[in-house]
Write an enzyme that holds these catalytic residues in place. Sequence first.
Site, PDB file in Angstrom:
ATOM      1  N   GLU A 132      43.730  49.704  48.235  1.00  9.53           N
ATOM      2  CA  GLU A 132      44.540  49.800  49.454  1.00  9.53           C
ATOM      3  C   GLU A 132      44.709  48.442  50.115  1.00  9.53           C
ATOM      4  O   GLU A 132      43.833  47.584  50.012  1.00  9.53           O
ATOM      5  CB  GLU A 132      43.939  50.797  50.434  1.00  9.53           C
ATOM      6  CG  GLU A 132      42.633  50.366  51.045  1.00  9.53           C
ATOM      7  CD  GLU A 132      42.178  51.308  52.143  1.00  9.53           C
ATOM      8  OE1 GLU A 132      42.456  51.025  53.322  1.00  9.53           O
ATOM      9  OE2 GLU A 132      41.535  52.322  51.813  1.00  9.53           O
ATOM     10  N   ARG A 143      43.854  47.092  62.484  1.00 11.99           N
ATOM     11  CA  ARG A 143      44.670  47.166  61.271  1.00 11.99           C
ATOM     12  C   ARG A 143      45.838  48.143  61.398  1.00 11.99           C
ATOM     13  O   ARG A 143      46.766  48.086  60.619  1.00 11.99           O
ATOM     14  CB  ARG A 143      43.804  47.575  60.074  1.00 11.99           C
ATOM     15  CG  ARG A 143      42.801  46.515  59.686  1.00 11.99           C
ATOM     16  CD  ARG A 143      41.846  47.005  58.608  1.00 11.99           C
ATOM     17  NE  ARG A 143      42.531  47.307  57.378  1.00 11.99           N
ATOM     18  CZ  ARG A 143      42.092  48.184  56.476  1.00 11.99           C
ATOM     19  NH1 ARG A 143      40.986  48.865  56.697  1.00 11.99           N
ATOM     20  NH2 ARG A 143      42.766  48.393  55.372  1.00 11.99           N
ATOM     21  N   ARG A 147      49.631  51.428  55.421  1.00 18.86           N
ATOM     22  CA  ARG A 147      48.980  50.900  54.230  1.00 18.86           C
ATOM     23  C   ARG A 147      49.920  50.977  53.031  1.00 18.86           C
ATOM     24  O   ARG A 147      50.826  51.806  52.985  1.00 18.86           O
ATOM     25  CB  ARG A 147      47.727  51.705  53.853  1.00 18.86           C
ATOM     26  CG  ARG A 147      46.674  51.816  54.913  1.00 18.86           C
ATOM     27  CD  ARG A 147      45.820  50.556  55.027  1.00 18.86           C
ATOM     28  NE  ARG A 147      44.707  50.791  55.922  1.00 18.86           N
ATOM     29  CZ  ARG A 147      44.779  50.693  57.246  1.00 18.86           C
ATOM     30  NH1 ARG A 147      45.918  50.385  57.829  1.00 18.86           N
ATOM     31  NH2 ARG A 147      43.718  50.900  58.000  1.00 18.86           N
ATOM     32  N   HIS A 162      48.435  56.590  58.125  1.00 14.02           N
ATOM     33  CA  HIS A 162      47.036  56.549  57.695  1.00 14.02           C
ATOM     34  C   HIS A 162      46.679  57.697  56.769  1.00 14.02           C
ATOM     35  O   HIS A 162      45.802  58.508  57.040  1.00 14.02           O
ATOM     36  CB  HIS A 162      46.096  56.498  58.899  1.00 14.02           C
ATOM     37  CG  HIS A 162      44.764  55.903  58.551  1.00 14.02           C
ATOM     38  ND1 HIS A 162      43.645  56.667  58.345  1.00 14.02           N
ATOM     39  CD2 HIS A 162      44.377  54.622  58.362  1.00 14.02           C
ATOM     40  CE1 HIS A 162      42.624  55.889  58.052  1.00 14.02           C
ATOM     41  NE2 HIS A 162      43.045  54.624  58.060  1.00 14.02           N
TER      42      HIS A 162
END
Length: 173
Positions: A132, A143, A147, A162
């Site tokens: 990831e 963050r 992703r 997420h």
Amino acid sequence: MRRRWTVGTLLLGLAVAALAVFNLFIAPGGTPPAGVQSSGVQPSGVQGTTTSAPTFATSAPAAAPPSSAGKVSGVPNVSGLPAIRESQLPAEGRRTLTLIRQGGPYPYTRDGVTFGNFERILPRKAGGYYKEYTVPTPGESDRGARRIVAGQAGDKYYTGDHYESFKFIAEGK
């Protein structure tokens, strides 16, 4: 006589329970719990039997059937997930893809760690198959939720929430 429970006895009991759960739900021939659909996976080399692997409903929208439309580096979209073209990703996502192709350096220490696929939305692969990477979110102090998950075969997936849902990243405009 009163039985004395030791840490070893408790660990042995947990191991036996875990093995029972594995044999019941995960191992070939296991029966899924009520309300869980069977995937009908046919193990290689075994004829006339099917394996019931639990498949859990997700909040992701119904996916289109797998097709080779939308490839990334020659990798077909066999996931059945909706596709997003690389050009449709946020600018930060395109920059993250560039870093992945270059092999870094990555801005976050957690970039490049193994993604466990515990949500089971992505195709099931051996442990360590997926890595990831963070797609920075402007205005976030951490963050954020975005992703890119990359598979060893070159398949890449984007999540903006997420890991609640994923899209296959396809080449092209």
